[in-house]
Design a protein around this motif. Sequence first.
Motif, short mmCIF file in Angstrom:
data_model
loop_
_atom_site.label_atom_id
_atom_site.label_comp_id
_atom_site.label_asym_id
_atom_site.label_seq_id
_atom_site.Cartn_x
_atom_site.Cartn_y
_atom_site.Cartn_z
N UNK A 14 0.84 -1.21 0.00
CA UNK A 14 0.00 0.00 0.00
C UNK A 14 0.87 1.26 0.00
N UNK A 15 1.95 1.25 0.77
CA UNK A 15 2.86 2.40 0.79
C UNK A 15 3.50 2.61 -0.58
N UNK A 16 3.89 1.52 -1.25
CA UNK A 16 4.45 1.62 -2.59
C UNK A 16 3.44 2.23 -3.55
N UNK A 17 2.19 1.83 -3.44
CA UNK A 17 1.13 2.38 -4.29
C UNK A 17 0.95 3.88 -4.04
N UNK A 18 0.94 4.29 -2.78
CA UNK A 18 0.83 5.70 -2.43
C UNK A 18 2.00 6.47 -3.02
N UNK A 19 3.22 5.92 -2.88
CA UNK A 19 4.42 6.58 -3.41
C UNK A 19 4.32 6.78 -4.92
N UNK A 20 3.85 5.77 -5.64
CA UNK A 20 3.70 5.87 -7.09
C UNK A 20 2.67 6.94 -7.46
N UNK A 21 1.56 6.95 -6.77
CA UNK A 21 0.51 7.92 -7.06
C UNK A 21 0.97 9.35 -6.79
N UNK A 22 1.83 9.55 -5.80
CA UNK A 22 2.31 10.89 -5.48
C UNK A 22 3.35 11.38 -6.48
#
Length: 186
Positions: A14-22
């Motif tokens: 989930x953190x990786x997904x947030x990082x990509x979206x940002x």
Amino acid sequence: MSLEHLIAQQNDLLQQLIDVLQQKRQLGFGESPRPKYIYCNRSQGGLWYFLSEDGHRSPQLIPHSALTCVVEKLELKQVERRGRDTWKTQLHVQADRPYILEAGYDSNFSRSLLSALATMTPQQLQRSITIEVQAAESEEVLFCRVYADGGELVFAPWDTQTDWRNVAQRAIANIDLAQGKESIAA
């Protein structure tokens, strides 16, 4: 696998997904997505610098002592510099833009960097790290310190007996595993 391990793994994803979206690029004018090289040596009167893109390629000193970034790839490449072939350590990272940190393969900066990356786990390398340049007393020598996410210094000592080929292979393997790739260096 334990429930705690599965939850931790899910949180990492989930953190990786947030990082990509940002990291989504904004529309309109901006800087090139091409990586900017950062040269990690003291040859230009500072600790690290990049070359201007105005056609003059003049050194632009970086006033900050640390870069927080996500590591994407590590390469050891033979390149031509000042009319001769030389081996360089090139660390590809993502920060406010893509950067490639370059230093001589045999330099203290590279050895400090490689040693730290070889010591870190792939899980640590999935998160941001901070790379700090550190001047030695000698005018030519530059070291680096690496901090894991959260500011913990990665202690990775080395000496004259260190097997640098093995250290470099471990560092590349750790980064490749962090990126979800099989490492060919391992």
